[in-house]
Scaffold this motif. Structure first.
Motif, PDB file in Angstrom:
ATOM      1  N   TYR A  13      36.034  40.681  55.243  1.00  0.00           N
ATOM      2  CA  TYR A  13      35.747  40.287  53.845  1.00  0.00           C
ATOM      3  C   TYR A  13      34.363  39.649  53.689  1.00  0.00           C
ATOM      4  N   ILE A  46      31.998  42.526  53.644  1.00  0.00           N
ATOM      5  CA  ILE A  46      31.954  43.227  52.349  1.00  0.00           C
ATOM      6  C   ILE A  46      31.177  42.385  51.333  1.00  0.00           C
ATOM      7  N   ALA A  96      40.682  40.130  49.134  1.00  0.00           N
ATOM      8  CA  ALA A  96      40.240  41.231  48.275  1.00  0.00           C
ATOM      9  C   ALA A  96      40.127  40.802  46.818  1.00  0.00           C
ATOM     10  N   ALA A  97      41.101  40.000  46.355  1.00  0.00           N
ATOM     11  CA  ALA A  97      41.106  39.614  44.936  1.00  0.00           C
ATOM     12  C   ALA A  97      39.843  38.822  44.589  1.00  0.00           C
ATOM     13  N   VAL A 120      36.873  38.993  46.155  1.00  0.00           N
ATOM     14  CA  VAL A 120      35.729  39.914  46.157  1.00  0.00           C
ATOM     15  C   VAL A 120      35.689  40.646  44.815  1.00  0.00           C
ATOM     16  N   ALA A 121      36.855  41.171  44.405  1.00  0.00           N
ATOM     17  CA  ALA A 121      36.924  41.951  43.171  1.00  0.00           C
ATOM     18  C   ALA A 121      36.565  41.093  41.961  1.00  0.00           C
ATOM     19  N   LEU A 143      32.885  40.460  41.820  1.00  0.00           N
ATOM     20  CA  LEU A 143      32.159  41.674  41.410  1.00  0.00           C
ATOM     21  C   LEU A 143      32.266  41.898  39.903  1.00  0.00           C
ATOM     22  N   LYS A 144      33.460  41.639  39.381  1.00  0.00           N
ATOM     23  CA  LYS A 144      33.670  41.859  37.946  1.00  0.00           C
ATOM     24  C   LYS A 144      32.850  40.887  37.099  1.00  0.00           C
TER      25      LYS A 144
END
Lengths: 281, 260
Positions: free
Chosen positions: A239, A242, A255-256, A258-259, A262-263
């Motif tokens: 992570y 990424i 993951a949540a 990172v997402a 990004l959003k």
């Protein structure tokens, strides 16, 4: 206070050096991940902490008291350890008896058995023999039997080994609960990809020596974090990798996050895209 | 007695690597034991079905070798050194001494445990013991190698190295690996067999079997999970504008995320 302090600790197995001059301080209520290559001294570190092994040189204190001259049984009320191989730990005829065993030894109350068994989904197997369960369930029983002792310090050796994503999620819930209860957690693991999300600090070992000891986020800010990890036989956790490859400003561990990050971010200018080298998986 | 496996039809081809995925309790270990013929010892437990083996007459082939989930129980501790421990099964195969030494040396070099060769197995760490058992199985040079959770105690670099070893071994033997590590799956699996409650839920290439039913039973790479999280907000589309659900390729996943 139940902080942990290692001061210049060295340990030999017969003539084999396992740990050399380890000095570190773990603050009460924090979570430390211990990582390193196979044979780097991680499990030895845990066994020294709870007194199964005594240092060849140096001093270890739990809550300000030296553990060097204490019997392991005396230390059990302060620090409980779940072993690398759950089958080394389980012996009672039922899961229920297994969960009561450690509590009985240190005369603690059994108030945590219910909530922890529920969290780890062991409620339905309480009357079963631990050896009739799957390996993952046996590991959860071994972890639960230690967590229910309600000791201020809890140590787990490779708690995710043999767990599938379902049990890892249960384990994550348990760690979150223990953190909320302000337990001091020391976790030896190869599974940084999963456990980094719960860490406050890191102890990275190579050939029995400390390569890094300090805060988690501080570590990933360092320019030489890759080199340190390489010396410890650890590939860069996925992570944070990424996060860096997608040019995020902070390090994320799930993951949540990172997402979400990004959003939320402004679209990157074209010139900024692709400035990081893409690496193979 | 709980049902561990039911109506399993599985064919493993020569030089094929099958990865068994699935939640704990789905039957992966039992399927490994069945493939290794261990269930023969419990005829009462097997209600129907059989395992057919089309033996290849490969030179030097020695049938099946298996590394069990609890690999600790596979070390004999009868031998004073790691070298002799690894040589032990080859001795049982009745191989000539020169060949035993050659195979043992080769397995030790492949697993990179030369520094442990003279140590007593009793003195090793958990991960080092796992490497010794892996080397022992490889030294036997089997036609079929079965590994049940071979990465459980390995450090990340050894995990990555084992992936390379297994990719190489695939050229000379069939492999059945019960392991949920998605990165090893991407690296070596020709086919992924997903087990759920003792039955085969899916069987095929990973990219072809992914769907809502499989997604909650197996672990997926971190970048795939990131894309899935993003997809909840419908932000990720490929060049043709089609929504991406499962992006298994690291570089493509990063490219997609960078464009957001």
């Amino acid at each position: 206070m139940m902080d942990i302090e290692f001061s210049h600790v060295t340990f030999y197995y017969k003539s084999n050096l396992a740990l050399r001059d380890i000095t570190c301080e773990i603050a009460e209520g924090t979570t430390l991940l211990v990582a390193g290559h196979n044979g780097s001294g991680k499990s030895t570190f845990l066994k020294l902490m709870n007194g199964i092994l005594k240092p060849t040189e140096g001093e270890i204190t739990l809550g300000g008291e030296s553990n060097v001259n204490k019997r392991t049984s005396e230390l059990a009320a302060k620090c409980a350890l779940s072993f690398q191989n759950p089958d080394d730990q389980l012996f009672a005829p039922t899961v229920k008896k297994e969960l009561h065993f450690g509590i009985g030894n240190i005369h603690a109350d059994d108030s945590l058995i219910g909530p922890i068994a529920t969290l780890l989904k062991l409620g339905e197997v309480m009357e079963r023999n631990p050896y009739s369960l799957t390996y993952a369930q046996r590991r959860l029983v071994a972890i639960a039997s230690v967590a229910v002792m309600n000791t201020p310090i809890l140590a787990f050796d490779e708690p995710t080994a043999g767990l599938s994503i379902r049990e890892k999620a249960y384990l994550g819930d348990l760690i979150a609960l223990l953190r909320k209860m302000k337990k001091t957690l020391v976790v030896v693991t190869h599974d940084l990809n999963f456990l980094l999300q719960y860490a406050d600090s890191l102890l990275l070992l190579a050939h029995g020596k400390v390569e890094y000891f300090g805060g988690r986020d501080m570590f990933f800010d360092r320019k030489d974090s890759r080199q340190i990890l390489a010396r410890c036989g650890i590939t860069y956790p996925v992570y944070p990798r990424i996060s860096a490859a997608t040019n995020l400003k902070a390090h994320y561990f799930i993951a949540a996050d990172v997402a979400d990050s990004l959003k939320k971010r402004e679209p990157a200018p074209p010139s900024a895209q692709g400035q990081h080298q893409l690496e193979g998986a | 007695m709980p049902l561990a496996l039911s109506a399993i039809n599985l064919e493993v081809n020569e030089r094929e690597c099958i990865m068994l995925n699935g939640l704990s309790g789905s039957g992966k270990s039992t399927l490994c034991l069945a493939a290794a013929d261990f269930l023969k010892a419990f005829p009462a437990a097997v209600s129907s079905g059989k395992i057919i083996r089309h033996r290849t007459e490969q030179e030097g082939g020695t049938g099946i070798a298996m590394v069990m989930q609890n690999f600790y129980s596979q070390i004999t501790y009868l031998r004073p050194t790691v070298f002799e421990e690894i040589a032990f099964p080859c001795e049982n195969l009745g191989l000539p001494r020169d060949e035993i030494i050659e195979r043992t040396d080769d397995a030790i070099a492949r697993i990179r445990i030369g520094h442990l060769a003279g140590r007593n197995p009793l003195d090793l760490s958990g991960g080092e013991k796992q490497k010794v058992v892996l080397a022992t199985a490889i030294a036997m040079s089997p036609d079929l190698l079965i590994l049940d959770e071979p990465l459980s105690q390995l450090d990340p670099e050894s995990t990555s190295h084992l992936g390379e070893i297994l990719s190489g071994l695939k050229r000379s033997m069939s492999l059945i690996i019960a392991e949920n590590d998605p990165y090893l799956t991407l690296k070596v699996a020709d086919r992924v067999v997903v087990l759920s409650d003792g039955k085969i839920l899916a069987d095929g290439k990973l990219e072809n079997i992914l769907g809502p039913d499989v997604e909650c039973e197996i672990d997926l790479p971190a970048w795939t999970r990131c894309i899935m999280e993003l997809q909840n907000g419908d932000r990720t589309r490929d060049h043709a504008g089609t929504a991406i659900r499962y992006e298994l390729n690291y570089k493509r996943a990063i490219e997609t995320m960078r464009k957001i």
